[in-house]
Write an enzyme that holds these catalytic residues in place. Sequence first.
Site, PDB file in Angstrom:
ATOM      1  N   THR A 123      36.880  58.584  45.682  1.00  0.00           N
ATOM      2  CA  THR A 123      36.061  58.267  46.897  1.00  0.00           C
ATOM      3  C   THR A 123      36.763  58.734  48.080  1.00  0.00           C
ATOM      4  O   THR A 123      37.974  58.754  48.180  1.00  0.00           O
ATOM      5  CB  THR A 123      35.938  56.606  46.820  1.00  0.00           C
ATOM      6  OG1 THR A 123      35.525  56.247  48.153  1.00  0.00           O
ATOM      7  CG2 THR A 123      37.184  55.987  46.687  1.00  0.00           C
ATOM      8  N   GLU A 125      37.057  56.765  50.446  1.00  0.00           N
ATOM      9  CA  GLU A 125      37.998  55.544  50.955  1.00  0.00           C
ATOM     10  C   GLU A 125      39.303  55.962  50.776  1.00  0.00           C
ATOM     11  O   GLU A 125      40.111  55.140  51.285  1.00  0.00           O
ATOM     12  CB  GLU A 125      37.437  54.341  50.034  1.00  0.00           C
ATOM     13  CG  GLU A 125      36.137  53.684  50.940  1.00  0.00           C
ATOM     14  CD  GLU A 125      36.174  53.212  52.075  1.00  0.00           C
ATOM     15  OE1 GLU A 125      37.136  52.394  52.182  1.00  0.00           O
ATOM     16  OE2 GLU A 125      35.502  53.698  53.174  1.00  0.00           O
ATOM     17  N   TYR A 147      40.066  47.949  47.547  1.00  0.00           N
ATOM     18  CA  TYR A 147      39.143  48.939  46.908  1.00  0.00           C
ATOM     19  C   TYR A 147      39.944  50.248  46.831  1.00  0.00           C
ATOM     20  O   TYR A 147      40.040  51.148  45.992  1.00  0.00           O
ATOM     21  CB  TYR A 147      38.044  48.775  47.632  1.00  0.00           C
ATOM     22  CG  TYR A 147      36.857  50.055  47.022  1.00  0.00           C
ATOM     23  CD1 TYR A 147      36.074  50.095  45.775  1.00  0.00           C
ATOM     24  CD2 TYR A 147      36.714  51.093  47.854  1.00  0.00           C
ATOM     25  CE1 TYR A 147      35.447  50.916  45.382  1.00  0.00           C
ATOM     26  CE2 TYR A 147      35.913  52.259  47.421  1.00  0.00           C
ATOM     27  CZ  TYR A 147      35.303  52.071  46.071  1.00  0.00           C
ATOM     28  OH  TYR A 147      34.517  53.169  45.761  1.00  0.00           O
ATOM     29  N   LYS A 151      41.404  52.647  44.049  1.00  0.00           N
ATOM     30  CA  LYS A 151      41.087  53.900  43.487  1.00  0.00           C
ATOM     31  C   LYS A 151      41.936  54.900  43.718  1.00  0.00           C
ATOM     32  O   LYS A 151      41.849  55.825  43.019  1.00  0.00           O
ATOM     33  CB  LYS A 151      39.558  54.435  44.501  1.00  0.00           C
ATOM     34  CG  LYS A 151      38.370  53.444  44.163  1.00  0.00           C
ATOM     35  CD  LYS A 151      37.868  54.127  43.065  1.00  0.00           C
ATOM     36  CE  LYS A 151      36.329  53.441  42.692  1.00  0.00           C
ATOM     37  NZ  LYS A 151      35.665  54.100  41.582  1.00  0.00           N
TER      38      LYS A 151
HETATM   39  P1  NAP Z   1      27.236  50.651  42.057  1.00  0.00           P
HETATM   40  O1  NAP Z   1      25.920  50.610  42.445  1.00  0.00           O
HETATM   41  O2  NAP Z   1      27.979  49.409  42.499  1.00  0.00           O
HETATM   42  O3  NAP Z   1      27.506  50.714  40.458  1.00  0.00           O
HETATM   43  C1  NAP Z   1      28.664  50.033  39.874  1.00  0.00           C
HETATM   44  C2  NAP Z   1      28.485  50.200  38.282  1.00  0.00           C
HETATM   45  O4  NAP Z   1      29.839  49.560  37.871  1.00  0.00           O
HETATM   46  C3  NAP Z   1      27.461  48.746  38.003  1.00  0.00           C
HETATM   47  O5  NAP Z   1      26.864  49.491  36.979  1.00  0.00           O
HETATM   48  C4  NAP Z   1      28.134  47.763  37.537  1.00  0.00           C
HETATM   49  O6  NAP Z   1      27.560  46.925  36.826  1.00  0.00           O
HETATM   50  C5  NAP Z   1      29.525  48.618  36.941  1.00  0.00           C
HETATM   51  N1  NAP Z   1      30.483  47.680  36.747  1.00  0.00           N
HETATM   52  C6  NAP Z   1      31.385  47.015  37.573  1.00  0.00           C
HETATM   53  N2  NAP Z   1      32.122  46.494  37.021  1.00  0.00           N
HETATM   54  C7  NAP Z   1      32.354  46.831  35.664  1.00  0.00           C
HETATM   55  C8  NAP Z   1      33.135  46.485  34.323  1.00  0.00           C
HETATM   56  N3  NAP Z   1      34.137  45.802  34.580  1.00  0.00           N
HETATM   57  N4  NAP Z   1      32.994  47.073  33.371  1.00  0.00           N
HETATM   58  C9  NAP Z   1      31.978  47.735  33.313  1.00  0.00           C
HETATM   59  N5  NAP Z   1      31.102  48.332  34.263  1.00  0.00           N
HETATM   60  C10 NAP Z   1      31.107  47.786  35.388  1.00  0.00           C
HETATM   61  O7  NAP Z   1      28.318  51.816  42.695  1.00  0.00           O
HETATM   62  P2  NAP Z   1      27.924  53.143  43.110  1.00  0.00           P
HETATM   63  O8  NAP Z   1      27.331  53.334  44.411  1.00  0.00           O
HETATM   64  O9  NAP Z   1      26.868  53.631  41.797  1.00  0.00           O
HETATM   65  O10 NAP Z   1      29.257  54.130  42.590  1.00  0.00           O
HETATM   66  C11 NAP Z   1      29.394  54.665  41.177  1.00  0.00           C
HETATM   67  C12 NAP Z   1      30.956  54.947  41.471  1.00  0.00           C
HETATM   68  O11 NAP Z   1      31.110  55.796  42.318  1.00  0.00           O
HETATM   69  C13 NAP Z   1      31.823  53.690  41.528  1.00  0.00           C
HETATM   70  O12 NAP Z   1      33.043  53.920  41.001  1.00  0.00           O
HETATM   71  C14 NAP Z   1      32.096  53.832  43.034  1.00  0.00           C
HETATM   72  O13 NAP Z   1      33.092  53.077  43.447  1.00  0.00           O
HETATM   73  C15 NAP Z   1      32.266  55.125  43.270  1.00  0.00           C
HETATM   74  N6  NAP Z   1      31.807  55.738  44.699  1.00  0.00           N
HETATM   75  C16 NAP Z   1      30.763  55.456  45.202  1.00  0.00           C
HETATM   76  C17 NAP Z   1      30.289  56.129  46.314  1.00  0.00           C
HETATM   77  C18 NAP Z   1      28.988  55.857  47.124  1.00  0.00           C
HETATM   78  O14 NAP Z   1      29.063  55.902  48.287  1.00  0.00           O
HETATM   79  N7  NAP Z   1      28.127  55.018  46.425  1.00  0.00           N
HETATM   80  C19 NAP Z   1      31.193  56.887  47.065  1.00  0.00           C
HETATM   81  C20 NAP Z   1      32.199  57.282  46.464  1.00  0.00           C
HETATM   82  C21 NAP Z   1      32.622  56.675  45.202  1.00  0.00           C
HETATM   83  P3  NAP Z   1      26.876  45.592  36.940  1.00  0.00           P
HETATM   84  O15 NAP Z   1      25.398  46.097  36.804  1.00  0.00           O
HETATM   85  O16 NAP Z   1      27.155  44.744  35.485  1.00  0.00           O
HETATM   86  O17 NAP Z   1      27.507  44.976  37.992  1.00  0.00           O
HETATM   87  O1  F7E Z   2      29.845  50.185  54.986  1.00  0.00           O
HETATM   88  C1  F7E Z   2      30.133  49.119  58.781  1.00  0.00           C
HETATM   89  C2  F7E Z   2      31.288  49.053  57.754  1.00  0.00           C
HETATM   90  O2  F7E Z   2      29.648  48.884  53.254  1.00  0.00           O
HETATM   91  C3  F7E Z   2      29.854  51.169  55.782  1.00  0.00           C
HETATM   92  C4  F7E Z   2      30.849  52.369  48.957  1.00  0.00           C
HETATM   93  O3  F7E Z   2      29.969  52.975  48.332  1.00  0.00           O
HETATM   94  O4  F7E Z   2      31.105  54.177  50.370  1.00  0.00           O
HETATM   95  C5  F7E Z   2      30.904  52.639  50.450  1.00  0.00           C
HETATM   96  O5  F7E Z   2      32.163  52.107  51.259  1.00  0.00           O
HETATM   97  C6  F7E Z   2      30.338  50.898  57.336  1.00  0.00           C
HETATM   98  C7  F7E Z   2      31.782  50.284  57.469  1.00  0.00           C
HETATM   99  O6  F7E Z   2      30.016  51.007  53.024  1.00  0.00           O
HETATM  100  C8  F7E Z   2      28.283  46.246  58.554  1.00  0.00           C
HETATM  101  O7  F7E Z   2      32.499  48.245  58.450  1.00  0.00           O
HETATM  102  C9  F7E Z   2      28.906  47.589  59.826  1.00  0.00           C
HETATM  103  O8  F7E Z   2      32.622  50.870  58.250  1.00  0.00           O
HETATM  104  O9  F7E Z   2      28.174  50.587  53.515  1.00  0.00           O
HETATM  105  P1  F7E Z   2      29.256  50.126  53.646  1.00  0.00           P
HETATM  106  P2  F7E Z   2      31.775  51.624  52.881  1.00  0.00           P
HETATM  107  O10 F7E Z   2      32.556  50.744  53.144  1.00  0.00           O
HETATM  108  O11 F7E Z   2      31.750  53.018  53.573  1.00  0.00           O
HETATM  109  C10 F7E Z   2      32.462  54.476  49.846  1.00  0.00           C
HETATM  110  C11 F7E Z   2      32.752  56.125  50.272  1.00  0.00           C
HETATM  111  C12 F7E Z   2      32.566  54.045  48.691  1.00  0.00           C
HETATM  112  O12 F7E Z   2      33.569  54.543  47.684  1.00  0.00           O
HETATM  113  C13 F7E Z   2      32.176  52.407  48.530  1.00  0.00           C
HETATM  114  O13 F7E Z   2      32.292  52.355  47.013  1.00  0.00           O
HETATM  115  O14 F7E Z   2      29.515  50.296  58.038  1.00  0.00           O
HETATM  116  N1  F7E Z   2      29.347  47.963  58.703  1.00  0.00           N
HETATM  117  N2  F7E Z   2      28.039  46.710  59.873  1.00  0.00           N
HETATM  118  C14 F7E Z   2      28.816  47.253  57.836  1.00  0.00           C
HETATM  119  N3  F7E Z   2      28.826  47.194  56.592  1.00  0.00           N
HETATM  120  C15 F7E Z   2      28.293  46.226  55.903  1.00  0.00           C
HETATM  121  N4  F7E Z   2      28.295  46.376  54.433  1.00  0.00           N
HETATM  122  N5  F7E Z   2      27.422  45.139  56.326  1.00  0.00           N
HETATM  123  C16 F7E Z   2      27.392  45.298  57.653  1.00  0.00           C
HETATM  124  O15 F7E Z   2      26.602  44.261  58.116  1.00  0.00           O
END
Ligand code: NAP
Ligand code: F7E
Length: 336
Positions: A123, A125, A147, A151
């Site tokens: 990620t 992050e 987090y 990661k």
């Molecule tokens: P998400 O919607 O939160 O999906 C996470 C999945 O992981 C869900 O299916 C959840 O299942 C499962 N899970 C959580 N804990 C588990 C465990 N202990 N054992 C087995 N399964 C488990 O996340 P996403 O946005 O699709 O992201 C997919 C991956 O990419 C994650 O690893 C995330 O950290 C990474 N990532 C995401 C982004 C982004 O912007 N979306 C960016 C960079 C990296 P449940 O339904 O049971 O909760």
């Molecule tokens: O926040 C700001 C917050 O929670 C984005 C995950 O998929 O992407 C995701 O992480 C920004 C942050 O995503 C609110 O402070 C303001 O700066 O949508 P977010 P994230 O933290 O960037 C990365 C790449 C991953 O890997 C993660 O799994 O928005 N923000 N106001 C807020 N954020 C939330 N959630 N709620 C607010 O009200």
Amino acid sequence: MKKALITGITGQDGSYLAELLLEKGYEVHGLMRRKSKLEFGNVEHIKDKINIIYGDVTDPISVMNAMKTSEADEVYNLAAQSFVGTSWEQPLATAHIDALGVTNVLEAIRTIKPEAKFYQASTSELYGLVQEIPQKETTPFYPRSPYGVAKLYGHWITKNYKESYDMYACSGILFNHESERRGKEFVTRKITDAVTRIKLGLQDKLELGNMESKRDWGHAQDYVRAMWLMLQQEEPDDYVVATGETHKVREFVEKAFSFVNINVEWQGEGVEEIGIDKSTGKIIVSVNPQFFRPAEVDILLGDPTKAETTLGWNREISFDSLVERMVKNDLDKLKG
Ligand code: NAP
Ligand code: F7E
């Protein structure tokens, strides 16, 4: 027929990836946690086309079992506690899943089918307090949340297994990607959900935290193609996947409101900042410090050149159409 195992199949990315692999003719297996109520999350619509294996990445026995049952040629480790905010409230659970869980999956591959290819969901992050702009594969990491730190372990253990055991193991350093299937606690979906509710008179106001924060937002459907491409190369390697554009949270708010024909005017600063509906004079956005984070990632901007030139990957969905699709989806859902 190729076989794939996806952990985190019920999540946003897992569901798009499962669709993509089914289209390509794969036999798709998904690791799913047992819940008190049987729910398939984002794969409800394809549950009959995939093989669900119950398990948890923190439970090595179940991961071994999933590897044995699936006989997967490709393993996509997407399972995670993925909400950054929650990682301060549950730092150990986050570490168990997002860090140690990765080792469990790698060990299962090494023991059962070492020739299988492995994708780790790294990620942006990892960059946290960014050391350069834009961020690329060579940019040093500086995570800013439990987090991000968990990661970072997942990222390095993947590299370590590749180097120690000559495994095909790689990480995609994916920048934020969103979609109609995004969880409602993430800022983009929180915004599009609230904007459509405000439009229909079901909610008065949207409360947010740091609106100065900048993110490189793409669409998840584009990003799962990059995951698959990473496992189709001759040699495993890590890639940044991003759009190369960054936008403030405030800009996302303005854009989302524009798709329901509401113009927002901003007044005040910091915690006093408010967004006003220009045509009615009503306050529709305000700041609630409850949503501030103990440590913030101020700006993310990725350089996807390596993924574009080596993998031939390109994003197809622009920032505007991402926001438009999310708003339209939430509006359609509310209108039934
Ligand atoms: P998400 O919607 O939160 O999906 C996470 C999945 O992981 C869900 O299916 C959840 O299942 C499962 N899970 C959580 N804990 C588990 C465990 N202990 N054992 C087995 N399964 C488990 O996340 P996403 O946005 O699709 O992201 C997919 C991956 O990419 C994650 O690893 C995330 O950290 C990474 N990532 C995401 C982004 C982004 O912007 N979306 C960016 C960079 C990296 P449940 O339904 O049971 O909760
Ligand atoms: O926040 C700001 C917050 O929670 C984005 C995950 O998929 O992407 C995701 O992480 C920004 C942050 O995503 C609110 O402070 C303001 O700066 O949508 P977010 P994230 O933290 O960037 C990365 C790449 C991953 O890997 C993660 O799994 O928005 N923000 N106001 C807020 N954020 C939330 N959630 N709620 C607010 O009200």
